[in-house]
Design an enzyme around this catalytic site. Structure first.
Site, PDB file in Angstrom:
ATOM      1  N   TYR A 108      39.459  52.735  47.327  1.00 46.97           N
ATOM      2  CA  TYR A 108      39.727  52.824  48.763  1.00 46.97           C
ATOM      3  C   TYR A 108      39.442  54.238  49.264  1.00 46.97           C
ATOM      4  O   TYR A 108      38.871  54.432  50.341  1.00 46.97           O
ATOM      5  CB  TYR A 108      41.187  52.452  49.051  1.00 46.97           C
ATOM      6  CG  TYR A 108      41.516  51.018  48.712  1.00 46.97           C
ATOM      7  CD1 TYR A 108      41.092  49.972  49.539  1.00 46.97           C
ATOM      8  CD2 TYR A 108      42.255  50.689  47.574  1.00 46.97           C
ATOM      9  CE1 TYR A 108      41.387  48.651  49.239  1.00 46.97           C
ATOM     10  CE2 TYR A 108      42.545  49.373  47.258  1.00 46.97           C
ATOM     11  CZ  TYR A 108      42.121  48.359  48.089  1.00 46.97           C
ATOM     12  OH  TYR A 108      42.405  47.049  47.787  1.00 46.97           O
ATOM     13  N   ASN A 153      39.506  41.495  56.397  1.00 46.71           N
ATOM     14  CA  ASN A 153      38.091  41.109  56.373  1.00 46.71           C
ATOM     15  C   ASN A 153      37.957  39.613  56.675  1.00 46.71           C
ATOM     16  O   ASN A 153      38.464  38.783  55.921  1.00 46.71           O
ATOM     17  CB  ASN A 153      37.503  41.434  54.989  1.00 46.71           C
ATOM     18  CG  ASN A 153      36.067  40.977  54.830  1.00 46.71           C
ATOM     19  OD1 ASN A 153      35.399  40.631  55.788  1.00 46.71           O
ATOM     20  ND2 ASN A 153      35.597  40.987  53.588  1.00 46.71           N
ATOM     21  N   CYS A 190      34.735  42.693  49.908  1.00 48.04           N
ATOM     22  CA  CYS A 190      35.899  43.583  49.843  1.00 48.04           C
ATOM     23  C   CYS A 190      36.615  43.474  48.496  1.00 48.04           C
ATOM     24  O   CYS A 190      37.428  44.345  48.148  1.00 48.04           O
ATOM     25  CB  CYS A 190      36.866  43.266  50.982  1.00 48.04           C
ATOM     26  SG  CYS A 190      37.467  41.568  51.027  1.00 48.04           S
ATOM     27  N   HIS A 191      36.287  42.435  47.709  1.00 47.05           N
ATOM     28  CA  HIS A 191      36.917  42.316  46.388  1.00 47.05           C
ATOM     29  C   HIS A 191      36.464  43.417  45.438  1.00 47.05           C
ATOM     30  O   HIS A 191      37.089  43.631  44.397  1.00 47.05           O
ATOM     31  CB  HIS A 191      36.607  40.936  45.780  1.00 47.05           C
ATOM     32  CG  HIS A 191      35.145  40.673  45.582  1.00 47.05           C
ATOM     33  ND1 HIS A 191      34.339  40.156  46.573  1.00 47.05           N
ATOM     34  CD2 HIS A 191      34.339  40.848  44.498  1.00 47.05           C
ATOM     35  CE1 HIS A 191      33.102  40.017  46.119  1.00 47.05           C
ATOM     36  NE2 HIS A 191      33.073  40.443  44.854  1.00 47.05           N
ATOM     37  N   GLU A 213      31.402  38.750  38.275  1.00 43.88           N
ATOM     38  CA  GLU A 213      30.339  39.722  38.438  1.00 43.88           C
ATOM     39  C   GLU A 213      30.174  40.603  37.205  1.00 43.88           C
ATOM     40  O   GLU A 213      29.063  40.998  36.861  1.00 43.88           O
ATOM     41  CB  GLU A 213      30.616  40.576  39.681  1.00 43.88           C
ATOM     42  CG  GLU A 213      30.575  39.763  40.983  1.00 43.88           C
ATOM     43  CD  GLU A 213      30.703  40.625  42.217  1.00 43.88           C
ATOM     44  OE1 GLU A 213      30.745  41.872  42.087  1.00 43.88           O
ATOM     45  OE2 GLU A 213      30.756  40.055  43.329  1.00 43.88           O
TER      46      GLU A 213
END
Length: 209
Positions: free
Chosen positions: A148, A171, A179-180, A206
């Site tokens: 962040y 979001n 945003c993850h 991912e």
């Protein structure tokens, strides 16, 4: 005087007598015609559908400008639709075909065949600093994370780490606008609109690619 009452099964059967059989295919065709007519007459402002994914059923909604909302079950889809009716337009219709390109890209993403989304986005539900944050989220590479604090510096306000967290939490387009991929400075996942399980599932997906 006869005090006998019909059994529940008899009553149910009586109620069903004479009811027409529902032709689901005919209903689908009728709905498709209604959607096409609404679009042709310019009275369909928001199209929506739901899709099943490994992180739950996602509600997708789009305007003529592009995808405007992706919502998790925990957000209450009915409440999300009511909010869209209030903030954008009450002319909302379940129009799955309008969301086919988004659904296809999400399927490719969840099966490991896509790393970035190409669909048009409508970001009207975010503004100011929050919108600036969303604009930078796709710059975080697939399979990577940013804190962040680091994202606050990228946006130009190094002291705004908490505000970045708020932007991510609100979001309107999670998964598609990633945003993850934003985590705490200690490396822990942090909060997520879809819940911690969904965030960890996306990061794991991912990381495995």
């Amino acid at each position: 005087m006869n005090t006998d009452h019909p059994t529940p099964s008899t009553t149910d059967a009586d109620l069903l007598v004479g009811l027409p059989l529902v032709d689901e295919e005919a209903s689908r065709r009728l709905h498709a015609r209604l959607v096409a007519r609404a679009a042709a007459e310019g009275i369909l402002d928001v199209a929506y559908r739901t899709i099943d994914t490994p992180v739950g059923a996602l509600l997708l909604a789009a305007t003529e400008q592009g995808l405007v909302t992706v919502a998790y079950p925990r957000q209450d889809h009915d409440r999300v639709l009511a909010s869209l009716a209030e903030r954008i337009s009450p002319r909302i219709l379940n129009a799955p075909a309008r969301l086919d390109p988004v659904a296809r890209e999400l399927d490719e993403y969840f099966t490991g065949r896509r790393r970035a989304f190409d669909v048009a986005l409508d970001l009207r539900l975010s503004s100011g600093f929050r919108r600036d944050v969303l604009a930078h989220l796709p710059e975080i590479p697939y399979g990577s994370t940013a804190t962040y604090g680091s994202l606050a510096r990228v946006v130009g306000n190094p002291k705004a780490a908490r505000a970045v967290g708020t932007a991510c939490a609100t979001n309107p387009l999670p998964v598609v606008v990633p945003c993850h991929r934003v985590v705490r400075s200690d490396g822990t996942a942090g909060g997520y609109v879809g819940g911690p399980e969904a965030k960890n599932a996306l990061l794991t997906l991912e990381a495995a690619a």
